[in-house]
Design an enzyme around this catalytic site. Structure first.
Site, mmCIF file in Angstrom:
data_model
loop_
_atom_site.group_PDB
_atom_site.id
_atom_site.type_symbol
_atom_site.label_atom_id
_atom_site.label_comp_id
_atom_site.label_asym_id
_atom_site.label_seq_id
_atom_site.Cartn_x
_atom_site.Cartn_y
_atom_site.Cartn_z
ATOM 1 N N ASP A 110 -7.478 10.580 -49.568
ATOM 2 C CA ASP A 110 -7.214 11.772 -48.751
ATOM 3 C C ASP A 110 -6.647 11.330 -47.398
ATOM 4 O OD1 ASP A 110 -7.619 14.475 -47.466
ATOM 5 O OD2 ASP A 110 -8.412 14.836 -49.473
ATOM 6 N N HIS A 152 -3.446 10.537 -48.002
ATOM 7 C CA HIS A 152 -2.544 11.588 -47.531
ATOM 8 C C HIS A 152 -1.922 11.276 -46.178
ATOM 9 C CE1 HIS A 152 -4.598 14.805 -50.295
ATOM 10 N NE2 HIS A 152 -3.986 13.847 -50.962
#
Ligand SMILES: *[C@@H]1O[C@H](CO)[C@@H](O)[C@H](O)[C@H]1NC(C)=O
Ligand SMILES: *[C@@H]1O[C@H](CO)[C@@H](O)[C@H](O)[C@H]1NC(C)=O
Ligand SMILES: *[C@@H]1O[C@H](CO)[C@@H](O)[C@H](O)[C@H]1NC(C)=O
Length: 401
Positions: free
Chosen positions: A222, A245
């Protein structure tokens, strides 16, 4: 033996044992001495709380250390290490391993595993590890228990925080969450979780100022670092990020919120196999700003969206009112961004029709496709862009503003 000899022997023994004790560091509070077992299955929470009470209440003239020794594994339930403490600085030296409950019920409804609150001068360091054992949560289909997924380490309300050296792994949710802190240095951390673990951000920062993050590896699937509302003066350097991410500002302005972020500088970082690189995301209908943000000297390896501003961010199908208010995005600089992308649109500056983005500067950008022979391009909407030496080129008519 006469009495004098016996006395001498006793005296020497006492002297040696005292010296031995002294060698252990005068101000070390070892959790073992407070009853911790460290076999990985005994709940050591009580011992940690007793040791913490001693550390936090220690003589202010010395800096006490909560010692978590090496070669042992300590199982802890959700715990709150609360301040204010008497000493100006408090060390937490983690050499061993700390593990979370390996069942959802072990959390007894808490949404934070290890919480440190209201402690000034907190220094958490060492070569040990903090393992959230989050896999018991990750694949949990039940919606409510998903929302209660705990953060592993939450540090709230502090001045002069330092985190260094540790490995943080497999958190149920965010690995490290910093909120309400002033003056934070984070370095030499290794934060890891499987690529497909859901919402396991590396470091989340909100309502904080003067934060430095450097020389760390973050790969959790993430956001490596998420910079949320109420933050300013955040510098991130020498961070290797991925899989995940990327480094994100936002999302800001959800549910009409007023949020501000300014002075965020990301420099000399590498993104590898990430979904995004440098990302700014804001929701429609919010207010506030994200400004004075720079990304400099960034190396990309197979990044899907290396440069992305999304003023239309929305991760649900909730109806968003089009009332023309939006979080303003301005003064964003990208310098020296190079490497490879896995998607067609490697630069995406999608700004809202109502507010748009102003003073977006791109300089020395060289992003090529990871697939030989494929061209990459850019897309944009309502962004005021100045670009030089930029590949792919950005041509953004900004007449709507
Ligand atoms: C980070 O920690 C993981 C898990 O212990 C380990 O496999 C990996 O080698 C470490 N990476 C770095 C860069 O230290
Ligand atoms: C943060 O980064 C900015 C821009 O690179 C730099 O001017 C500033 O000195 C840095 N601050 C610290 C505390 O490192
Ligand atoms: C990033 O990658 C470049 C090129 O491979 C390398 O020189 C640099 O040391 C890397 N930086 C970090 C922080 O890993």
């Amino acid at each position: 033996m006469d009495h004098v000899t016996i006395f001498l022997i006793l005296w020497i023994t006492l002297l040696i044992s005292c010296n031995g004790f002294d060698a252990k560091q005068p101000n070390s509070f070892d959790v073992i001495d407070y009853g911790a077992v460290g076999d990985g299955t005994t709940d050591d929470s009580g011992a940690f709380m007793k040791a913490w009470a001693a550390v936090c209440g220690a003589d202010p003239s010395d800096t006490p250390t909560l010692t978590i020794p090496s070669g042992k594994t300590f199982l802890l339930k959700p715990l709150e290490f609360n301040g204010p403490c008497k000493p100006h600085n408090v060390n937490v030296e983690v050499s061993g391993s700390i593990v979370a409950p390996n069942s959802i019920s072990g959390y007894e409804g808490h949404d934070v595993w290890l919480s440190f609150k209201g402690i000034d001068g907190l220094i958490i360091s060492g070569t040990g590890q903090i393992d959230g054992r989050g896999s018991v949560w990750w694949w949990e289909p039940n919606e409510t228990s998903n929302q209660r997924r705990p953060k592993a380490l939450s540090i709230h309300s502090c001045n002069g925080l330092q985190l260094s050296g540790l490995t943080h792994m497999n958190s149920p949710k965010n690995h490290i969450s910093i909120n309400g802190c002033n003056g934070v240095t984070i370095s030499h951390l290794n934060i890891t979780a499987p690529q497909n673990s859901p919402n396991t951000d590396g470091i989340d920062i909100s309502a904080s100022t003067q934060v430095l993050i450097h020389d760390s590896y973050i790969g959790t699937g993430d956001d490596c670092v998420a910079i949320n509302g109420g933050t300013s003066f955040i510098n991130i350097t020498e961070v290797r990020c991925g899989p995940g991410h990327g480094i994100s500002v936002g999302s800001l302005g959800a549910n009409g919120a007023h949020e501000t972020v300014e002075e965020v500088h990301v420099k000399d970082c590498n993104f590898s196999g990430t979904e995004n690189g440098a990302r700014i995301k804001t929701w429609q209908g919010g207010s506030g700003y994200a400004k004075k943000i720079s990304f400099e000297q960034i190396t990309l390896t197979d990044v899907k969206s290396p440069i992305i501003i999304d003023q239309y961010y929305c991760n649900s199908n909730v109806y968003l009112p089009q009332d023309g208010s939006d979080v303003e995005v301005s003064d964003v600089t990208y310098i020296g961004i190079q490497g490879s992308t896995t998607s067609k649109n490697s630069i995406s500056l999608m700004c809202s029709d109502s507010v748009g983005c102003t003073n977006i500067v791109l300089n020395q950008i060289n992003i090529r496709s990871a697939v030989p022979g494929v061209e990459t391009s850019s897309v944009c909407n309502n962004a005021h862009v100045t670009s030089t030496d930029c590949n792919p080129p950005v041509n953004c008519p900004s007449s709507k503003i």
